[in-house]
Design an enzyme around this catalytic site. Structure first.
Site, short mmCIF file in Angstrom:
data_model
loop_
_atom_site.label_atom_id
_atom_site.label_comp_id
_atom_site.label_asym_id
_atom_site.label_seq_id
_atom_site.Cartn_x
_atom_site.Cartn_y
_atom_site.Cartn_z
N GLU A 86 0.78 -0.86 0.02
CA GLU A 86 0.10 -0.29 0.03
C GLU A 86 1.22 1.61 -0.21
OE1 GLU A 86 -3.88 -1.66 1.88
OE2 GLU A 86 -2.61 -0.98 3.18
N CYS A 111 6.75 -4.52 15.26
CA CYS A 111 5.79 -3.65 16.38
C CYS A 111 5.26 -4.09 16.90
CB CYS A 111 5.98 -2.13 15.46
SG CYS A 111 8.10 -1.75 15.48
N CYS A 114 1.83 -1.85 15.71
CA CYS A 114 1.59 -1.86 13.79
C CYS A 114 1.05 -2.69 13.23
CB CYS A 114 2.90 -1.68 13.10
SG CYS A 114 2.71 -1.57 11.47
N GLU A 155 10.40 -2.09 7.03
CA GLU A 155 11.92 -0.84 7.06
C GLU A 155 13.10 -0.43 6.20
OE1 GLU A 155 14.46 0.50 8.77
OE2 GLU A 155 13.06 -0.18 10.52
N SER A 186 12.43 7.03 7.31
CA SER A 186 12.42 6.29 8.34
C SER A 186 13.21 4.56 9.05
CB SER A 186 10.91 6.77 8.73
OG SER A 186 10.88 5.93 10.00
N SER A 209 12.23 6.19 14.80
CA SER A 209 10.64 5.56 15.39
C SER A 209 11.42 5.26 16.98
CB SER A 209 10.50 4.56 14.73
OG SER A 209 8.67 4.92 15.24
N ASN A 211 9.85 6.25 20.58
CA ASN A 211 8.17 6.41 20.97
C ASN A 211 8.52 5.40 22.39
OD1 ASN A 211 7.73 6.27 18.26
ND2 ASN A 211 8.28 3.89 17.74
N CYS A 328 -0.75 6.08 9.55
CA CYS A 328 0.55 5.50 10.25
C CYS A 328 -0.22 4.49 10.66
CB CYS A 328 1.15 6.66 10.90
SG CYS A 328 2.61 6.09 11.07
#
Length: 338
Positions: A86, A111, A114, A155, A186, A209, A211, A328
């Site tokens: 996507e 993660c 996600c 990733e 990222s 990232s 978090n 996201c």
């Protein structure tokens, strides 16, 4: 789209053994105009034949595009081997778009917040498959595309060489002509590749990232912490900031998990003296396991960050496209209604 769509003009010239000028004309056709190779202007047929012999035929097939209420548009593509990825088109200021590209079919990092993590990893994308996402979105857009973020599925730093090849193809003045400073890559914190990226001196924006600022809490949210601990990650961030400039840190905010006073204090200790930009964004979890902070919780966290990290830019990212799972953390390679 041909395999050569994933190459910038200098790489194409070197690999095909053709002049840089011919490579620029071919890049201008294939990437700049999205045209077939044979439509390259002022290039001898013999040169086109040589390049054609090196190219591997293949294309992305658009299966579906859906519009969210806030103007985000999500695209579902089928790769040549039947896998799906996507891509998201993000509206900015009613004048232009940014495109969020996927770099892998699925993801191996797991993660907790996600949707892509639940798919597992099928494979990494080739550079032309990433560039082709951009070209397909551009062909569907009336407004110009002025930025790219490698923040979709996968990733990027576990597909390092192909992602960098795609980024250079996209910023090539002969091709898509996207300013390199408006291309962001990222990573969840693959430390060896961050250090390699820093050493190589690439001109794209590095985003990490984060978090959580406590190792045990980050490990629960992001299993990558087990392989690349927070102290090593922070040293890599410090090195990059010293050599290449400010690093953008993404911070997915989860109510009751990582937005307390103690989390802001831990961030202050962790990032003291490092020039960073902090981009908090509310979690998007279709499963309902995690909730975003309410406004009171966000305001308290923001105020705590201002105290703990004085002078550090804190810019809350808008979490768009939620109603069509274009936001996201929600990309799961499904058709609408699946």
């Amino acid at each position: 789209m041909l395999h050569l769509a994933g190459q910038d003009s200098r790489t194409l010239a070197r690999r095909a053994g053709i002049s840089l000028e011919d490579a620029r004309r071919i890049t201008g056709a294939v990437i700049g105009r999205g045209a077939p190779l044979r439509d390259a202007r002022n290039v001898r047929r013999s040169v086109l034949d040589e390049v054609d012999a090196l190219a591997t035929p293949g294309e992305l097939r658009l299966l579906e595009s859906v519009d969210a209420k806030d103007g985000f548009r999500k695209y579902l593509f089928e790769l040549p081997d039947g896998l799906r990825v996507e891509t998201v088109r993000i509206p900015l200021y009613d004048t232009h778009h940014v495109v969020c590209l996927s770099s892998q079919a699925g993801c191996a990092l797991g993660c907790a917040f996600c949707a892509t993590a639940k798919l597992g990893l099928d494979r990494s994308l080739r550079s032309w498959e990433m560039v082709s996402q951009l070209l397909a979105v551009r062909a569907d857009s009336e407004r110009p595309i002025t930025g790219v973020v490698f923040m979709g599925q996968g990733e990027p730093f576990l597909n390092y060489d192909e992602v960098l090849a795609a980024a250079y193809a996209l910023c090539d003045p002969a091709g898509a002509r996207i300013d390199a400073r408006r291309i962001s890559i990222s990573t969840a914190g693959v430390v060896p590749m961050i250090r390699r990226y820093t050493a190589e001196g690439h001109k794209f924006r590095l985003c990490i990232s984060l978090n959580a600022a406590m190792p045990w809490k980050r490990r629960a949210l992001m299993p990558v912490e087990q392989g690349f601990p927070l102290d090593e990650l922070v040293e890599a961030i410090r090195e990059h900031a010293a050599l290449r400039g400010r690093v953008t840190l993404e911070y997915v905010m989860i109510s009751g998990v990582n937005v307390g006073e103690e989390d802001a204090a831990a961030l202050g200790r962790l990032l003291a003296g490092i020039p960073v930009r902090l981009n908090p964004i509310a979690v998007n979890d279709a499963s309902g396991r995690y909730r975003p902070p309410d406004e009171d919780e966000w305001n308290a966290f923001r105020d705590a960050l201002a105290r703990e990290l004085p002078g550090t830019p804190v810019v809350r990212r808008y979490s768009g496209g939620q109603d069509e799972h274009a936001a996201c953390g929600m990309l799961a390679s499904r058709r609408r209604g699946d």
